[in-house]
Design a protein around this motif. Structure first.
Motif, PDB file in Angstrom:
ATOM      1  N   TRP A  43       1.010  -1.299   0.115  1.00 19.93           N
ATOM      2  CA  TRP A  43       0.077  -0.034  -0.208  1.00 19.93           C
ATOM      3  C   TRP A  43       1.011   1.308  -0.113  1.00 19.93           C
ATOM      4  O   TRP A  43       2.058   1.219   0.586  1.00 19.93           O
ATOM      5  N   TRP A  44       0.416   2.220  -0.554  1.00 16.84           N
ATOM      6  CA  TRP A  44       1.198   3.502  -0.693  1.00 16.84           C
ATOM      7  C   TRP A  44       0.279   4.692  -0.894  1.00 16.84           C
ATOM      8  O   TRP A  44      -0.849   4.575  -1.429  1.00 16.84           O
ATOM      9  N   ALA A  45       0.592   5.961  -0.566  1.00 16.15           N
ATOM     10  CA  ALA A  45      -0.318   6.887  -0.847  1.00 16.15           C
ATOM     11  C   ALA A  45       0.794   8.150  -0.836  1.00 16.15           C
ATOM     12  O   ALA A  45       1.839   8.285  -0.228  1.00 16.15           O
ATOM     13  N   PHE A  46       0.351   9.068  -1.529  1.00 12.66           N
ATOM     14  CA  PHE A  46       1.049  10.469  -1.557  1.00 12.66           C
ATOM     15  C   PHE A  46       0.123  11.823  -1.422  1.00 12.66           C
ATOM     16  O   PHE A  46      -1.148  11.658  -1.862  1.00 12.66           O
ATOM     17  N   ARG A  47       0.778  12.811  -0.766  1.00 15.07           N
ATOM     18  CA  ARG A  47      -0.093  14.024  -0.449  1.00 15.07           C
ATOM     19  C   ARG A  47       0.997  14.923  -0.709  1.00 15.07           C
ATOM     20  O   ARG A  47       2.080  15.244  -0.115  1.00 15.07           O
ATOM     21  N   LYS A  48       0.321  16.312  -0.907  1.00 12.51           N
ATOM     22  CA  LYS A  48       1.463  17.501  -1.351  1.00 12.51           C
ATOM     23  C   LYS A  48       0.569  18.622  -1.321  1.00 12.51           C
ATOM     24  O   LYS A  48      -0.792  18.802  -1.222  1.00 12.51           O
ATOM     25  N   PHE A  49       1.285  19.636  -0.692  1.00 21.69           N
ATOM     26  CA  PHE A  49       0.609  21.197  -0.597  1.00 21.69           C
ATOM     27  C   PHE A  49       1.254  21.906  -1.403  1.00 21.69           C
ATOM     28  O   PHE A  49       2.557  21.961  -1.287  1.00 21.69           O
ATOM     29  N   ARG A  50       0.740  23.038  -2.174  1.00 21.01           N
ATOM     30  CA  ARG A  50       1.014  23.921  -2.959  1.00 21.01           C
ATOM     31  C   ARG A  50       0.227  25.231  -2.958  1.00 21.01           C
ATOM     32  O   ARG A  50      -0.780  25.073  -2.301  1.00 21.01           O
ATOM     33  N   MET A  51       1.076  26.443  -2.982  1.00 21.30           N
ATOM     34  CA  MET A  51       0.202  27.549  -3.139  1.00 21.30           C
ATOM     35  C   MET A  51      -0.778  27.837  -4.086  1.00 21.30           C
ATOM     36  O   MET A  51      -1.884  28.075  -4.006  1.00 21.30           O
TER      37      MET A  51
END
Lengths: 297, 173
Positions: free
Chosen positions: A177-185
């Motif tokens: 299992w894997w997951a990715f999250r990101k934050f950008r302006m």
């Protein structure tokens, strides 16, 4: 932009021989989406550009037994439109949310790895997924694990005569299992903070041998082993995820960036939130075809 | 200097250019196709977007040499019969505009017009990929195109109206 000679390579051998001959004076160009921006700023001024566009074997996805090889000059658009089946299905989802449509037409997966910009998604994801990078040169080939490849902000272990030809992802069992999250302006910006988590997830949802990697607000993709120890085998749920998020918020140490300036405390908190959201994504980024415990996308 | 040759709006165009020449500069300075706009020159604003081999790209961040041998469509090439476009300043008849161009006009999606060529290129690409997008998918598609006039709503409206029209009319051969 400083002047340069533009060399087209029809084959991998030709490109490697050009790289061996010109070394540090040369730079391979795949999509050029980062490289041309640097050259316009004269931050980089190669005397020779070696175009990889004509090397078909560096392009597209291939299976090596149960391993997946992603050709270095595969565009984000190509990967997003034709994602691999199985545990790495979500690579397409990551690729399709990078920059914007016209940039994704040109920008390549291998370009992002070689650029080693901590704000880019592929280095972070590849590190969490345990990918290895195939570096080829006239003096021999080597496979470098992602976690040894990035040495700092925009620096890698690659020698000037080496070419990254593919990213190799290991065989995974059905419980991966894997997951990715990101934050950008803004939606087309590179990330300000990003978190990738991978591991085996049992039927109850507990993670085993997890890998937690933070990017964008680190100088290179960085593992947080304390978080991994906290999560390993622990009873899943909001309480655990919040505890992990709070711990990451105290451990993360984002450097100050001139633009857009975000308070380090804000970024630390953001890392925690991204981790909590990634962990709460029970489906994960497999294709749900028997590869992720709870199915679905 | 290198010789670069590519099909632009249906015609093969060849020029001797410096290696550093961007696709944008090849179109504007060598072919005098000034419809493609130079906004930021750093692949942020999307005003320079064109279609390269059917895919939208930001022409300010592609070398002309990378497009060598390719097939480029600029804003001058979207109207029917525009492989031999009207001379600069001469009007194209309403009927020959592409549905997306007409929709931009009808919905007020063109104000100052600076972003329009890039918007048209990217939305054309988007509608080829997804003939029936949701408003969110259109917004997602044009996230790399800045418009300082319309607030985007009219552009999204125009894209959806054009999509609807293009779905109801079978594509021309």
């Amino acid at each position: 932009m400083r002047s340069f000679a533009y060399l087209e390579s029809a084959s991998l051998d030709e490109a490697l021989s050009q790289l061996a001959e010109y070394g540090e004076d040369a730079r391979p160009i795949a999509g050029g989406q980062s490289l041309l921006l640097e050259m316009k700023d004269r931050a980089r001024a190669p005397r020779y550009l070696i175009s990889l566009a004509g090397i078909s074997e560096m392009h597209g996805l291939a299976s090596h037994g149960a391993r997946l090889a992603v050709g270095a000059t595969t565009s984000y658009r190509g990967l997003g439109d034709s994602p691999p089946d199985g545990p790495y299905f979500g690579l397409g989802r990551v690729a399709a949310d990078i920059a914007d449509l016209p940039v994704r037409s040109m920008a390549t997966v291998g370009g992002a790895i070689c650029q080693a910009d901590p704000r880019f998604d592929m280095p972070v994801v590849a590190t969490a997924l345990g990918a290895e990078f195939l570096l080829r040169s006239q003096s021999g080939d080597r496979l470098v694990p992602a976690h040894e490849f990035f040495t700092g902000q925009r620096t890698t272990v690659m020698r000037p005569d080496e070419l990254l030809t593919s990213l190799v992802f290991p065989e995974r069992a059905a419980d991966f299992w894997w997951a990715f999250r990101k934050f950008r302006m803004r939606s087309m910006d590179a990330a300000q903070a990003s978190v990738a988590v991978a591991g085996r997830r049992d039927a109850a949802g507990a993670l085993h041998d997890p890998v937690v990697v933070v990017g964008a607000c680190t100088s290179s993709p960085t593992r947080f082993t304390q978080i991994e120890q906290l999560l390993d085998g622990a009873s899943p749920g909001a309480e655990l995820y919040t505890e992990a998020a709070n711990l990451l918020a105290t451990l993360a140490d984002p450097p100050a960036r001139p633009w857009p300036f975000l308070e380090p405390g804000y970024l630390r908190h953001t890392c925690g939130v991204l981790l909590r959201r990634a962990l709460s994504d029970t489906n994960g980024y497999g294709d749900g075809n028997g590869t992720s415990p709870s199915g679905g996308r | 200097m290198r010789t670069v040759s590519m099909r632009v709006n249906g015609r093969v165009r060849t020029a001797e250019v410096d290696e550093r020449t961007l696709l944008l500069e090849f179109l504007r300075d060598h072919l005098l196709l000034t419809g493609t706009h130079n906004g930021c020159l750093e692949a942020r604003c999307g005003c320079c977007a064109v279609l390269l081999n059917g895919r939208s790209v930001k022409s300010c961040n592609v070398l002309a040499l990378q497009a060598n041998g390719g097939d480029v469509t600029t804003v001058e090439g979207f109207a029917a019969g525009s492989d031999d476009p009207a001379p600069f300043g001469e009007a194209i008849s309403d009927q020959s505009y592409a549905p997306l161009q007409r929709a931009f006009h009808e919905h007020g999606a063109v104000q100052c017009g600076f972003c329009t060529p890039g918007m048209l290129a990217v939305i054309t690409d988007l509608l080829q990929r997804n003939p029936d997008p949701t408003p969110d998918q259109v917004r997602e598609g044009i996230r790399g195109n800045l418009c300082r006039c319309t607030g985007y709503q009219k552009i999204v409206d125009a894209a959806l109206a054009a999509a609807s029209e293009m779905r109801s009319v079978p594509a021309e051969a």
